[in-house]
Design an enzyme around this catalytic site. Structure first.
Site, short mmCIF file in Angstrom:
data_model
loop_
_atom_site.label_atom_id
_atom_site.label_comp_id
_atom_site.label_asym_id
_atom_site.label_seq_id
_atom_site.Cartn_x
_atom_site.Cartn_y
_atom_site.Cartn_z
N HIS A 82 0.85 -1.19 0.00
CA HIS A 82 0.00 0.00 0.00
C HIS A 82 0.88 1.24 0.00
CE1 HIS A 82 -3.51 2.48 0.91
NE2 HIS A 82 -2.69 3.19 1.68
N ASP A 161 -15.15 2.37 6.17
CA ASP A 161 -14.12 3.32 5.72
C ASP A 161 -14.64 4.20 4.59
OD1 ASP A 161 -11.37 4.40 5.79
OD2 ASP A 161 -11.35 3.64 3.76
N ARG A 168 -14.43 12.42 6.86
CA ARG A 168 -13.19 13.06 7.33
C ARG A 168 -12.69 14.08 6.33
NH1 ARG A 168 -9.54 8.33 7.56
NH2 ARG A 168 -7.93 9.83 8.09
N SER A 183 -7.97 3.32 8.87
CA SER A 183 -8.49 3.38 7.50
C SER A 183 -7.64 2.50 6.57
CB SER A 183 -8.47 4.85 7.04
OG SER A 183 -8.65 4.94 5.66
N LYS A 187 -8.48 -1.89 5.38
CA LYS A 187 -8.60 -2.33 3.98
C LYS A 187 -7.57 -3.42 3.66
CE LYS A 187 -8.52 1.99 2.87
NZ LYS A 187 -8.62 3.39 2.54
N1 URA Z 1 -5.21 6.60 2.83
C1 URA Z 1 -6.29 5.95 3.32
O1 URA Z 1 -6.73 4.95 2.76
N2 URA Z 1 -6.87 6.43 4.42
C2 URA Z 1 -6.42 7.52 5.09
O2 URA Z 1 -6.99 7.89 6.09
C3 URA Z 1 -5.30 8.18 4.56
C4 URA Z 1 -4.72 7.68 3.43
#
Ligand code: URA
Length: 437
Positions: A82, A161, A168, A183, A187
């Protein structure tokens, strides 16, 4: 239990229990807790923070708010990566085939781009016919057969999320470490990989402006990943200029192919080797980063990494001839150079602004509904520290609309800061957190 009491508790700096956190996430996901209460809670978390147990509870509650993928039908060790988001960041296109060529299984779900950063899925769709919407059965079969599949995120992955991130985004509560960690990690955990490697960006255009802040985020991400039972590493990298040269979907695919062919060295390859060696060492495929890097470089030298990309493209319905003949990829009608207004050295490149130019040309989305043009974008001719003479090209614009091409040239001139003094360049890789160092 009442959400009002939980908001007050966090506002007063107290610790929320596991039950309270699960109640809050379940209620927000099913709509019984309204946006205004969740906004207040996010702000309280941003201001008062969360301890490690609360962050883990929040991550797990979010992970289980929807579908959780069980990758056990796939044999071998599954790895995922990621990035917290970069301009020109095409690392997945290089890294995933390279690592798969070394025997690790890549069963990866990726996002689409929004705003100034692009998404891997959009880039892959530059291959004519490429499908990123495989069924779960096809996804597993492809990974078992070819060692790699890259698909779009399924609709029901971490619904908490999807709602929370949108909230947010409009309530000033994005830059909170527990909220970012939960967050990202929810995932990744729901996507099921055994090994998770995180590319945490710092600098202009990223959430974490300094290496110190990025380190704090990286430490929290890896800690939560490990407590959730996964092997986890993080690389803290600089984002003070776009990664590599190309920004724009098909242009980035072409650059990734050049790296996989062994035709291009530099920051993009260095970062892919750093992330890849974290994956191989965490998976136990190499005893040290040095050994892992050699293994990865060999996959480029002997053509296995490039062939693995072609194999994946073919298996997902795409025209794999484009891997060996990149001129078959979409090409923009207009190519125009951006002349330097004066001589000097490149002292700064505003990465975010370059990403926004590519988006304006049609290479990115302002809203989720926008359709992108795979052919357009920008190719940098100069990077930080390079000398440039007046009138020499700083970048090349690829456009399908003459008016937009003109605007891009003007805007790109402002993206480059030219200086007559020395240029001090920080390292691309600030720190690596993981085993096998
Ligand atoms: N990337 C994400 O998936 N979530 C966040 O809160 C910040 C960056």
């Amino acid at each position: 239990m009442r959400m009002t009491d939980l908001i007050a508790k966090k506002r007063d700096g107290q610790v929320l229990s596991t039950e309270e956190i699960y109640y809050m996430i379940a209620g927000y996901t099913d709509g019984s807790i309204p946006d205004y209460q969740m906004s207040a809670m996010c702000m309280a978390i941003l201001l008062k923070g969360m301890n490690e147990q609360e962050t883990l509870d929040l991550t797990m509650a979010m992970t289980y708010s929807g579908e959780v993928l069980d990758l056990s039908p796939i044999e071998g060790i599954k790895a995922d990566k990621h990035s917290t988001g970069g301009v020109g960041d095409k690392t997945s296109l290089v890294l995933c085939p390279m690592v798969a060529a070394c025997g690790l299984k890549i069963a990866k779900m990726s996002g689409r781009g929004l705003g100034h950063t692009g998404g891997t899925i959009d880039k892959l769709e530059s291959f004519p016919g490429f499908s990123t919407a495989l069924s779960e059965k096809e996804f597993f079969e492809n990974v078992n057969r070819h060692g790699i599949a890259l698909i779009g995120q399924t609709a029901n992955l971490v619904p908490a999320d999807k709602k929370l991130y949108a909230l947010r985004d409009v309530t000033g509560t994005v830059p909170s470490i527990p909220l970012i960690v939960s967050s990202i990690m929810s995932k990744k955990l729901a996507s099921g990989a055994d090994v998770i490697v995180l590319d945490v960006k710092c600098g202009d255009g990223s959430f974490m402006k300094t290496p110190g802040q990025a380190l704090e985020l990286a430490e929290n991400l890896t800690k939560i990943g490990r407590r959730a039972g996964r092997r986890c590493a993080a690389v803290i990298t600089d984002m003070d200029q776009p990664l590599g040269f190309a920004v724009g979907n098909a242009l980035e695919v072409k650059e990734a192919i050049a790296v996989l062919k062994g035709e291009q060295e530099g920051d993009l390859l260095d970062l892919c080797l750093a992330l890849g060696s974290c994956m191989l060492t965490e998976a136990g495929f190499a005893g040290s980063h040095a050994e892992a890097k050699e293994t990865l470089k060999m996959s480029i030298r002997d053509g296995r990494a490039l062939n693995k990309l072609a194999e994946m493209v073919r298996a997902q319905g795409g025209d794999d001839r484009a891997v060996y003949q990149p001129e078959l990829l979409p090409k923009a009608a207009i190519q125009v150079e951006v002349p330097a207004p004066k001589s000097g050295r490149v002292g700064r490149i505003h990465a975010e602004a370059v990403g926004l130019v590519s988006m304006m040309l049609g290479g990115g989305r302002a809203t989720k509904e926008d359709v992108i043009d795979p052919a357009v974008g920008v190719v940098l001719r100069k990077k930080l520290g390079d000398a440039v003479a007046e009138g020499e090209s700083l970048a090349q614009v690829h456009a399908n609309d003459p008016e937009k091409a003109k605007e891009a040239v003007e805007r790109l001139q402002d993206c480059f800061e030219l200086t007559s003094g020395p240029v001090v360049r920080g390292p691309l890789i600030h720190q690596i957190l993981g085993t096998g160092l």
